[in-house]
Design an enzyme around this catalytic site. Structure first.
Site, PDB file in Angstrom:
ATOM      1  N   LEU A  39      -3.943  -9.466   4.339  1.00 15.38           N
ATOM      2  CA  LEU A  39      -5.112  -8.754   4.499  1.00 15.38           C
ATOM      3  C   LEU A  39      -5.418  -7.716   3.247  1.00 15.38           C
ATOM      4  O   LEU A  39      -6.726  -7.405   3.144  1.00 15.38           O
ATOM      5  CB  LEU A  39      -4.916  -7.966   5.735  1.00 15.38           C
ATOM      6  CG  LEU A  39      -4.788  -8.798   6.985  1.00 15.38           C
ATOM      7  CD1 LEU A  39      -4.506  -7.965   8.146  1.00 15.38           C
ATOM      8  CD2 LEU A  39      -6.108  -9.643   7.411  1.00 15.38           C
ATOM      9  N   GLY A  40      -4.349  -7.523   2.606  1.00 17.68           N
ATOM     10  CA  GLY A  40      -4.664  -6.299   1.491  1.00 17.68           C
ATOM     11  C   GLY A  40      -3.451  -6.264   0.703  1.00 17.68           C
ATOM     12  O   GLY A  40      -2.418  -6.672   1.239  1.00 17.68           O
ATOM     13  N   GLY A  42      -1.822  -3.443  -2.341  1.00 20.55           N
ATOM     14  CA  GLY A  42      -2.003  -2.642  -3.381  1.00 20.55           C
ATOM     15  C   GLY A  42      -0.930  -2.273  -4.326  1.00 20.55           C
ATOM     16  O   GLY A  42       0.050  -3.387  -4.468  1.00 20.55           O
ATOM     17  N   GLY A  45       2.641  -2.109  -2.162  1.00 18.43           N
ATOM     18  CA  GLY A  45       2.964  -2.916  -0.933  1.00 18.43           C
ATOM     19  C   GLY A  45       1.559  -3.976  -0.556  1.00 18.43           C
ATOM     20  O   GLY A  45       0.644  -3.980  -1.326  1.00 18.43           O
ATOM     21  N   VAL A  47      -0.359  -5.759   3.030  1.00 21.01           N
ATOM     22  CA  VAL A  47      -0.509  -5.818   4.541  1.00 21.01           C
ATOM     23  C   VAL A  47      -0.917  -7.415   4.751  1.00 21.01           C
ATOM     24  O   VAL A  47      -1.700  -7.748   4.120  1.00 21.01           O
ATOM     25  CB  VAL A  47      -1.812  -4.869   4.899  1.00 21.01           C
ATOM     26  CG1 VAL A  47      -2.032  -4.675   6.497  1.00 21.01           C
ATOM     27  CG2 VAL A  47      -1.475  -3.413   4.347  1.00 21.01           C
ATOM     28  N   LYS A  62       2.699  -4.091   7.277  1.00 20.49           N
ATOM     29  CA  LYS A  62       2.720  -3.540   6.216  1.00 20.49           C
ATOM     30  C   LYS A  62       4.091  -3.496   5.484  1.00 20.49           C
ATOM     31  O   LYS A  62       5.200  -2.943   6.195  1.00 20.49           O
ATOM     32  CB  LYS A  62       2.063  -1.812   6.196  1.00 20.49           C
ATOM     33  CG  LYS A  62       2.291  -1.291   4.753  1.00 20.49           C
ATOM     34  CD  LYS A  62       1.472  -0.065   4.585  1.00 20.49           C
ATOM     35  CE  LYS A  62       1.366   0.333   3.187  1.00 20.49           C
ATOM     36  NZ  LYS A  62       0.286   1.508   2.949  1.00 20.49           N
ATOM     37  N   ASP A 154      -7.104  10.542   0.968  1.00 22.93           N
ATOM     38  CA  ASP A 154      -7.455   9.024   0.450  1.00 22.93           C
ATOM     39  C   ASP A 154      -8.643   8.439   1.284  1.00 22.93           C
ATOM     40  O   ASP A 154      -8.735   7.460   1.723  1.00 22.93           O
ATOM     41  CB  ASP A 154      -6.500   8.305   0.733  1.00 22.93           C
ATOM     42  CG  ASP A 154      -6.214   6.997  -0.208  1.00 22.93           C
ATOM     43  OD1 ASP A 154      -6.655   6.854  -1.226  1.00 22.93           O
ATOM     44  OD2 ASP A 154      -5.244   5.985   0.011  1.00 22.93           O
TER      45      ASP A 154
END
Length: 304
Positions: A39-40, A42, A45, A47, A62, A154
């Protein structure tokens, strides 16, 4: 107990972290969860959408590599997220934290509708009604975070997850940068549009005590993106011509040099952003001030 007292917040989180550490289970992720898709991802880490093998529950997992993540930082992010998850506009947590051979991990509810950045049309933004629906929910979430004595740090569209069409329910996620009010921080990464100017000017190494006004600034930038489909500038430094023109407007009231995409906004919307993004943090309005402008038009063309 003063919720603005950073030391009290630290003590509460420290106690949560100690309890979590004592009860941290060790598992191999693939034994319990089936990976569906990423899903994502960074810097520190990723997700992933997973399904619990026994219960069939879809979840967002995560994972933070141990090679890049201090155990205390993992525990801190998890406990902050868990302590805030009761709010309807903050991501819900499953209360499951663990470590595997290579990762630390925790699970939270999955947003299959993606995030806010996915619906912002370049050069257009989103319909004004949707911007206002988002505003109400984001103000509620940020005020809740602030009431706990924490600065989110954030605010950006990528961290606003969608749970339904037309932003009927949105939720903040990712609390890795959240810190108690008053924490001394240096600018650790490059200056970006959301960076408040008081942090942008700390590049020579001094630290500044953080405040809720950092979130107000970033919230103003996010609202500008929603309404125009543009960032107002690339960097909050006077070397950026768009930001330099903004400084002139803030200091003199003259709108003549402002970039053309500001012309999309009504005087009320510009007043709202001017207050949220006051150059001096002492003059910056709280995020709740945005609610005062909801009954006014925000875009000159009133695109719906």
């Amino acid at each position: 107990m003063d919720p603005n007292n950073g030391s009290v917040v630290d003590d509460m989180l420290q106690e949560m972290m100690e309890i979590t550490a004592q009860n941290l289970i060790t598992i191999e992720v693939d034994d319990h969860y089936k990976f569906i898709k990423q899903l994502g991802k960074g810097k520190y880490g990723q997700v992933t959408l997973v399904i619990h093998r026994q219960k069939g529950t879809p979840m967002a997992l995560k994972l933070l590599p141990k090679t890049l993540t201090k155990r205390q930082n993992f525990l801190y992010e998890y406990c902050v997220a868990l302590s805030l998850s009761s709010h309807p506009n903050i991501i819900g947590m499953f209360g499951i934290a663990f470590e595997s051979t290579e990762h630390y991990g925790f699970l939270y509810e999955v947003a299959l509708q993606k995030d806010l950045i996915s619906i912002i049309k370049p050069t257009e933004g989103v319909p004004e009604a949707i911007a206002k629906v988002c505003t109400k929910q984001l103000v509620s979430a940020l005020e809740f975070i602030h009431s706990r004595g924490l600065v989110y740090r954030d605010v950006k569209p990528e961290n606003v997850l969608l749970f339904g069409p037309n932003c009927q329910r949105i939720k903040l996620t990712d609390f890795g940068l959240t810190r108690p009010k008053g924490t001394l921080l240096k600018l650790v990464s490059g200056v970006i549009p959301y960076t408040a100017p008081e942090l942008s000017n700390t590049q020579n190494g001094e630290a500044v005590p953080i405040d809720f006004t950092l979130d107000a600034w970033a919230f103003g930038v996010l609202l500008f993106c929603l309404l125009t489909g543009f960032f107002p500038w690339e960097k909050t430094l006077s070397s950026d011509p768009f930001f330099d023109d903004f400084i002139v407007w803030q200091e003199t009231g003259s709108e003549e040099q402002l970039a053309w995409h500001w012309k999309k906004l009504t005087s009320e919307a510009m007043d709202m952003l001017k207050n949220l993004m006051a150059l001096n943090p002492l003059n910056r309005s709280p995020v709740s001030k945005a609610l005062w402008y909801l009954d006014y038009p925000w875009r000159v063309d009133n695109w719906k």
